[in-house]
Design an enzyme around this catalytic site. Structure first.
Site, PDB file in Angstrom:
ATOM      1  N   ASP A  10       1.206  -1.168  -0.104  1.00 30.96           N
ATOM      2  CA  ASP A  10      -0.106  -0.308  -0.257  1.00 30.96           C
ATOM      3  C   ASP A  10       0.942   1.346   0.194  1.00 30.96           C
ATOM      4  OD1 ASP A  10      -2.755   1.272   0.421  1.00 30.96           O
ATOM      5  OD2 ASP A  10      -1.615   2.141   1.843  1.00 30.96           O
ATOM      6  N   GLU A  12       1.017   5.579   0.480  1.00 34.39           N
ATOM      7  CA  GLU A  12       0.153   6.788   0.672  1.00 34.39           C
ATOM      8  C   GLU A  12       0.982   8.340  -0.944  1.00 34.39           C
ATOM      9  OE1 GLU A  12      -2.649   6.846   2.570  1.00 34.39           O
ATOM     10  OE2 GLU A  12      -2.527   5.154   2.807  1.00 34.39           O
ATOM     11  N   HIS A 144      -5.714   4.818   6.858  1.00 32.19           N
ATOM     12  CA  HIS A 144      -4.518   5.873   5.675  1.00 32.19           C
ATOM     13  C   HIS A 144      -3.133   5.843   5.636  1.00 32.19           C
ATOM     14  CE1 HIS A 144      -8.405   6.301   3.776  1.00 32.19           C
ATOM     15  NE2 HIS A 144      -9.513   6.883   4.834  1.00 32.19           N
ATOM     16  N   ASP A 149      -2.709  -0.198   6.235  1.00 31.43           N
ATOM     17  CA  ASP A 149      -3.358  -0.739   5.568  1.00 31.43           C
ATOM     18  C   ASP A 149      -2.842  -1.772   4.490  1.00 31.43           C
ATOM     19  OD1 ASP A 149      -4.999   1.564   6.506  1.00 31.43           O
ATOM     20  OD2 ASP A 149      -5.073   2.772   4.940  1.00 31.43           O
TER      21      ASP A 149
END
Ligand code: SF4
Length: 477
Positions: A10, A12, A144, A149
């Site tokens: 994952d 960001e 988040h 995540d």
């Protein structure tokens, strides 16, 4: 258990556009089945200001990344961590769009949990990662933040994989076959599941005949019972007798402790009973809170039962349809001491709401032409296997592209002929079933649009009726 090491990933980022935005944080979990082998986490210096909405969403501030390495400085470590393992991610295409321009993860098999979930959970309300985690009982929350995540993604994937293994080998094999010509981000995992099911000798049921409506033929198909016959000498509907059911101390009050007597509702019930009994028109204007639906349902139900006929009830909103079917009609049954089979009520919808088995068989035979067709087709097959009725409302379709595929599978087929299909589909056509059920129902609930369509085409849409109640009639047009 999946006999391979995978990496859940994952990112960001500073925004949604890989051409303009960049990576802010990377989280990855290397795992084999439920065993986590290693985790990878780093913040990334974005070399630009972090937009405030991103800080608000992720909690990552400029100060937190001030000493972090740049993306170029972490790519080798990430490449080494992932190796050639298949990569699992939620909406993985988004994450890969930030990494592949750097020549990273170009050849790894990819597994998108969004794609998997939308096929394996065809009636889930939503497919975002947080919702899926809760739905599947994952004891972790999305935050988040990349590593959190990635952990949720790993757990969601494992639960989805368990669901995949529970499907019949023949169905998994069919989806693999359908996906073969297309570059689908769930093919790898379906293939692995098929091998595992075959290796372990899990045979849920005999192989289905390929390219037919075999799945639909397994739907429980129950012919509606005949409508009850009218007892000899049954008196016409007595408005006072009907009204008494709603009076204080009446059947409704006795059965429902929170039942509230409303004089206007009882007055309306009397008027509806009188109009039905005398065969004349009635127009009622009554404010919110009158309890209009019960006021017409009670006399309509009694009238339909005693006169061995059906009453069509047309509503404007789906909310009112749901209320009638799920709350009010069951209450009327209870008040009249009737079973579901004694007072039969059905919703009849427009053709586009029903799956057409003939068109489904065609798409299965010809194969999907693109990924949207593949996803919806696989979803429909799993839905039917899980007991889906073939009525659109139950199925979760996302966006116009999936709706467009549904339009290729629904019963808006020009060649639709119940007579031809009755033989060919063995009575397993949801539209045909709904119409047959409506023909034997006492109360047929439709929306205004279907009512008017029936008028427009000379009453060929609804079963023949002589009694009609139009609710929310100020919207009828
Ligand atoms: S009757 Fe119409 S909707 Fe049903 S299978 Fe045949 S073509 Fe499809």
């Amino acid at each position: 258990m999946l006999n391979a090491t995978l990496v859940a990933l994952d990112l960001e980022t500073t925004g949604l556009d890989a051409d303009k935005d960049t990576v802010l944080e990377i989280g990855a979990v290397r795992f084999r089945g439920p065993r986590i082998e290693a985790e990878f986490h780093t913040l990334v210096h974005p070399q630009r200001p972090i937009p405030s909405f991103v800080t608000k969403l992720t909690g990552i501030t400029q100060a937190m990344v001030a000493q972090a390495p740049t993306l170029d400085e972490v790519l080798d470590d990430l490449a080494e961590f992932v190796g050639d393992a298949p990569v699992v991610g939620h909406n993985l295409g988004f994450d890969l769009s930030f990494l592949r321009p750097h020549d990273l993860l170009r050849d790894n098999p990819v597994i998108d949990t969004y794609e998997l979930a939308s096929v394996l959970l065809p009636t889930a309300e939503r497919y975002n990662l947080g919702y899926l985690g809760r739905l599947l009982g994952v004891p972790l929350s999305t935050t988040h933040r990349a590593l959190d995540d990635a952990r949720v993604t790993q757990a969601v994937f494992l639960r989805l994989y368990e669901r995949l293994l529970a499907l019949p080998a023949s169905l998994i094999a069919e989806i693999v076959r359908l996906a073969w010509p297309l570059n689908w981000s769930a093919t790898w995992v379906f293939q692995e599941a098929l091998e595992e099911v075959q290796r372990r000798g899990i045979v849920s049921e005999p192989p289905r005949e390929e390219g037919t409506s075999a799945v639909l033929l397994d739907l429980p198909y129950r012919l509606p019972e005949a409508a009850p016959s009218l007892p000899e000498g049954e008196p016409a509907l007595d408005p006072e007798e009907v009204a008494a059911l709603l009076e204080p101390g009446g059947s409704l009050a006795r059965r429902f402790p929170d039942y509230e007597y409303r004089s206007q509702q009882v007055e309306m019930t009397r008027a509806v009973a009188r109009a039905l009994g005398e065969g004349r028109h009635l127009m009622v204007e009554a404010g919110t809170g009158t309890g209009k639906s019960l006021a017409y349902l009670v006399p309509a139900a009694l009238f339909a039962l005693r006169h061995n006929t059906r009453v069509v009830i047309a509503t404007h909103t789906k909310n009112l349809q749901d209320q009638l079917l799920q709350k009010d009609i069951p209450a009327v049954r209870q008040a009249l001491d009737l079973e579901e089979g004694q007072l039969r009520a059905v919703v009849l919808k427009g053709r586009s709401n029903y799956l057409c088995p003939r068109r489904l068989a065609f798409m299965r035979r010809e194969g999907p032409r693109d990924l949207n067709e593949l996803r919806v087709l696989a979803k429909v097959l799993v839905w039917l296997h899980q007991g889906g009725s073939g009525v659109r409302d139950e199925l979760t379709l996302r966006g116009q592209a999936e709706e467009a595929v549904w339009s290729l599978l629904n019963a808006e087929d020009e060649g639709c002929s119940a007579a031809v299909c009755r033989d060919r589909m063995g009575g397993a056509c949801p539209l045909h079933q709904a119409r047959t059920a409506a023909e034997a129902a006492h109360l047929v609930v439709v929306n205004h649009a279907l009512l008017l369509a029936d008028v427009l085409v000379g009453q060929r849409v609804l079963p023949e009726y002589r009694y009609l109640i139009v609710g929310e009639a100020h919207h009828l047009e």
